[in-house]
Design a protein around this motif. Structure first.
Motif, PDB file in Angstrom:
ATOM      1  N   VAL A 133     121.932 110.353  50.826  1.00 45.25           N
ATOM      2  CA  VAL A 133     121.238 111.525  50.849  1.00 45.25           C
ATOM      3  C   VAL A 133     122.324 112.669  51.556  1.00 45.25           C
ATOM      4  CG1 VAL A 133     119.579 113.049  51.978  1.00 45.25           C
ATOM      5  CG2 VAL A 133     119.026 111.080  50.681  1.00 45.25           C
ATOM      6  N   ILE A 134     122.902 112.030  52.702  1.00 46.64           N
ATOM      7  CA  ILE A 134     123.835 112.848  53.542  1.00 46.64           C
ATOM      8  C   ILE A 134     125.157 113.189  52.551  1.00 46.64           C
ATOM      9  CG2 ILE A 134     125.520 113.015  55.466  1.00 46.64           C
ATOM     10  CD1 ILE A 134     122.508 112.544  56.623  1.00 46.64           C
ATOM     11  N   ARG A 135     125.435 112.270  51.790  1.00 40.55           N
ATOM     12  CA  ARG A 135     126.568 112.866  51.110  1.00 40.55           C
ATOM     13  C   ARG A 135     126.211 113.392  49.921  1.00 40.55           C
ATOM     14  NH1 ARG A 135     129.215 107.074  49.317  1.00 40.55           N
ATOM     15  NH2 ARG A 135     130.195 108.579  48.189  1.00 40.55           N
ATOM     16  N   ALA A 136     124.976 113.533  49.381  1.00 35.54           N
ATOM     17  CA  ALA A 136     124.809 114.234  48.105  1.00 35.54           C
ATOM     18  C   ALA A 136     124.504 115.611  48.688  1.00 35.54           C
ATOM     19  CB  ALA A 136     123.379 113.608  47.718  1.00 35.54           C
ATOM     20  N   LEU A 137     124.016 115.886  49.977  1.00 36.15           N
ATOM     21  CA  LEU A 137     123.996 117.246  50.462  1.00 36.15           C
ATOM     22  C   LEU A 137     125.387 117.611  50.651  1.00 36.15           C
ATOM     23  CD1 LEU A 137     120.947 116.491  52.595  1.00 36.15           C
ATOM     24  CD2 LEU A 137     120.945 118.057  50.616  1.00 36.15           C
ATOM     25  N   GLY A 138     126.447 116.974  50.653  1.00 37.44           N
ATOM     26  CA  GLY A 138     127.636 117.624  50.908  1.00 37.44           C
ATOM     27  C   GLY A 138     128.430 117.200  52.335  1.00 37.44           C
ATOM     28  N   TYR A 139     127.664 116.247  52.922  1.00 36.82           N
ATOM     29  CA  TYR A 139     128.290 116.036  54.250  1.00 36.82           C
ATOM     30  C   TYR A 139     128.923 114.781  54.462  1.00 36.82           C
ATOM     31  CZ  TYR A 139     125.195 120.103  55.183  1.00 36.82           C
ATOM     32  OH  TYR A 139     124.512 121.380  55.169  1.00 36.82           O
ATOM     33  N   PRO A 140     129.870 114.631  55.229  1.00 35.40           N
ATOM     34  CA  PRO A 140     130.358 113.246  55.411  1.00 35.40           C
ATOM     35  C   PRO A 140     129.504 112.298  55.810  1.00 35.40           C
ATOM     36  CG  PRO A 140     131.140 114.575  57.192  1.00 35.40           C
ATOM     37  CD  PRO A 140     130.300 115.567  56.273  1.00 35.40           C
ATOM     38  N   GLU A 141     129.444 111.211  55.541  1.00 34.92           N
ATOM     39  CA  GLU A 141     128.524 110.142  55.790  1.00 34.92           C
ATOM     40  C   GLU A 141     128.529 109.750  57.146  1.00 34.92           C
ATOM     41  OE1 GLU A 141     128.882 106.520  53.177  1.00 34.92           O
ATOM     42  OE2 GLU A 141     128.914 105.446  54.675  1.00 34.92           O
ATOM     43  N   GLU A 142     129.676 109.943  57.824  1.00 34.45           N
ATOM     44  CA  GLU A 142     129.939 109.355  59.192  1.00 34.45           C
ATOM     45  C   GLU A 142     128.923 110.541  60.360  1.00 34.45           C
ATOM     46  OE1 GLU A 142     132.371 108.815  56.500  1.00 34.45           O
ATOM     47  OE2 GLU A 142     133.120 110.549  57.631  1.00 34.45           O
ATOM     48  N   ARG A 143     128.506 111.468  59.542  1.00 35.37           N
ATOM     49  CA  ARG A 143     127.784 112.525  60.501  1.00 35.37           C
ATOM     50  C   ARG A 143     126.764 111.819  60.809  1.00 35.37           C
ATOM     51  NH1 ARG A 143     127.300 118.161  59.982  1.00 35.37           N
ATOM     52  NH2 ARG A 143     129.796 117.886  59.214  1.00 35.37           N
ATOM     53  N   LEU A 144     125.978 110.801  60.158  1.00 32.54           N
ATOM     54  CA  LEU A 144     124.963 109.956  60.571  1.00 32.54           C
ATOM     55  C   LEU A 144     125.213 108.576  60.990  1.00 32.54           C
ATOM     56  CD1 LEU A 144     121.928 109.467  60.679  1.00 32.54           C
ATOM     57  CD2 LEU A 144     121.893 108.670  58.229  1.00 32.54           C
TER      58      LEU A 144
END
Length: 543
Positions: A340-351
């Motif tokens: 989901v994080i990636r699909a929303l356009g954010y780097p996975e490492e954000r989470l």
RNA sequence: GCGCCUGUAGCUCAGCAGGAAAGAGCAACUGACUUCUAAUCAGUGGGUCGGGGGUUCAAAUCCUCCCAGGCGCACCA
């Protein structure tokens, strides 16, 4: 003390660089105060023998102020021995400004959110939640002291089936008290606390819902149950020493249209599709095993839908990093949330997801079976009352989060006189006792003692240990492992107690020695307090 | 069947971005309270790091296979 800085600049002089200079405290005294294998790491890069590199580095470094000796040993270790003068100066720096010395600004104001516990508001917190609470709170404290801007959040699953079941369970008990036949929900909550809730509710509203259907009265029962459960959890957590900055309601995500908005966002990005009357998220596009349903064919949302919105919302709120502390039984959920994080356009490492492994409770040497539904579980409160909050937290924080934990309640209690937490606290209390006595005797207990009087090997050892706190701290922050603090504190106390047993602080000659030792004690006390407060463990003035 | 976690001393666990001879606490045994708190200290014994391969100058640590335990694999929550 920033030794890495010296080493890094020496490496630069050789025209090389290394991503991270590993430092270790040698087990053997002969190997000096601190040691690095960095020359061996550089060997390949520089295509030179590790010992040659080590010699080159050593000759540069031996000119630097802190070092008495810089030796090359073994296959290419560089071993440092500090000048006493340097140790004293560092100790002085710590005494003058403890928080500056002990708290490094590694986060530089980055905003981090730690979400933890997040138990369903359908029953009391059990011991497993306690572990999550202890780890989450300690991690949040740790990061806060490392210059991160930390928010502690509890996510409340107050929408959906589980809270409905809670409402139905209370409803059934309510009717039961009034002598009205009402089948107990198949998968309802059978714990006694439900009966208590029903009785309380009866006291509040009387027989108003005696003949109502759940369809009509349900909202009230659910609301009532959730509110009460939240209050209970908050109360338990507070007594456990864990406080949240924010409680985020899942229901609010729906009520405020955030779920809808977020799904819209995903749809726009083409990450949703319909099939078989349901709405799916293309999780496989981002590494998950299969696509996941967000809206079922009957039109209702899955839990996943609100979880998507929740994480989206968290990111919207501007955090640089999200840390979720989950029970390990949810590990299968990690890939889809990352997706989901990636699909929303954010780097996975954000989470980052920290999985806290299962707690097995032993009583009388046997595992206690726990099942929330049947109402057979050991609550956090019971354990807290039986063995104490400090001990409970300390036990939780003496294991790495991904190690299964066996919580032997008899041992935790029986050992109370030799419990590790008391061992550390006792060191603190003893130091206080010295200071009390010193004041009685009219000795000025300021921090100005002449540290040069600290010449004993045990004293130097204690100073070294104290000065290495930042090294340990950095590692704990980097790896997000608060349990390192716990071990460090045990080691520090483990140096202090023998010292205490063999050296007197008060009444020794010359008087300046007393003052110097008081300063040392003060430093130990400061570090113990700093560490214990990260763990959320109290510091007793006396025991 | 697939995935994740774990396997280190009798027990509970560390082992810090691979590093110099494996650590702690508990339990066991032997000693230390006219001295700032003995919830302490000093000492003794105890390990083929689950097993086999591999990578490396160097593996408890990385890779791989196997074994054992736990936990997950829903239009459940």
């Amino acid at each position: 003390m920033d030794i890495r800085q010296y080493i890094n600049s020496a490496i630069q002089k050789l025209g090389a660089e290394v991503p991270f200079v590993e430092l270790e405290v040698p087990r053997i005294a002969r190997h000096g105060d601190l040691s690095t294998p960095v020359a061996m790491v550089l060997a390949k890069r520089l295509k030179k023998a590790p010992r040659v590199i080590a010699e080159e580095l050593a000759s540069i470094l031996s000119a630097e102020a802190p070092f008495e000796k810089v030796e090359v040993a073994g296959p290419g270790f560089i071993n440092f021995t500090f000048k006493r003068r340097f140790l004293y100066a560092e100790l002085r720096a710590l005494l003058n400004n403890p928080s500056r010395y002990l708290r490094k600004d590694l986060g530089q104001g980055q905003r981090v959110q730690v979400e933890f516990v997040s138990a369903n508001p359908t029953g009391p917190l059990h011991l497993g939640h306690g572990r999550g609470a202890a780890v989450g709170a300690a991690l949040a404290n740790l990061l806060a002291r490392a210059g991160y801007d930390v928010e502690r959040e509890f996510y409340v699953n107050d929408a959906g089936r589980q809270v409905r079941l809670l409402g139905e369970s209370i409803f059934a008990r309510y009717k039961e008290i009034l002598g009205v036949a009402c089948p107990f929900p198949e998968e309802g909550y059978r714990g006694d606390y439900i009966k208590d809730l029903a009785a309380d509710l009866l006291r509040e509203v009387g027989e108003r819902f005696k003949d109502s259907d759940f369809d009509l009265a349900g909202e009230y029962f659910i609301r009532f149950g959730v509110d009460r459960m939240l209050k209970l959890m908050e109360h338990d957590l507070r007594d456990f020493g864990v406080v949240f900055d924010r409680w985020q309601s899942e229901k609010a995500l729906y009520d405020e249209g955030l779920v809808k908005k977020c799904l819209e966002e995903l749809r726009k990005k083409g990450k949703l599709y319909e099939e078989g009357g349901a709405l799916w998220f293309r999780a496989t596009e981002f590494g998950d095993d299969k696509d996941r349903v967000v809206i079922k064919s009957d039109g209702s949302h899955t839990y996943f839908a609100s979880d998507i919105a929740y994480h989206w919302y968290k990111i919207q709120r501007g955090f640089d990093e999200l840390i979720n502390i989950w029970g390990a039984d949810h590990h299968g959920y990690v890939p889809r949330i990352k997706a989901v994080i990636r699909a929303l356009g954010y780097p996975e490492e954000r989470l980052g997801v920290l999985l806290v492994q299962i707690v097995t409770l032993l009583r009388g040497g046997r595992p206690v079976q726990m099942s929330k539904r049947s109402g057979e579980f050991v609550t956090l409160r019971e354990v807290m009352e039986e063995v104490g909050a400090d001990t409970t937290k300390f036990i939780f924080l003496t294991r790495s989060h991904d190690s299964h934990l066996e919580f032997d309640i008899d041992v935790a209690k029986k050992e109370s006189s030799e419990n590790p937490v008391f061992y550390v606290q006792y060191a603190y209390a003893r130091i206080n006792s010295i200071f009390r006595k010193a004041e009685e005797e009219g000795i000025q207990t300021g921090k100005e003692g002449d540290l040069n009087y600290l010449e004993e090997e045990t004293e130097i050892g204690l100073i070294r240990k104290i000065l290495f706190y930042p090294l340990m701290f950095e590692g704990a922050v980097r790896t997000r492992e608060p349990h390192r603090i716990t071990f460090y504190l045990q080691e520090l106390a483990g140096l202090f107690h023998p010292y205490y047993n063999t050296h007197r602080v008060l009444g020794v000659e010359p008087a300046a020695l007393t003052l110097a030792r008081l300063s040392l004690c003060d430093a130990v006390k400061t570090v113990l307090k700093e560490g214990l407060s990260i763990l959320g463990v109290t510091v007793p003035e006396r025991m």
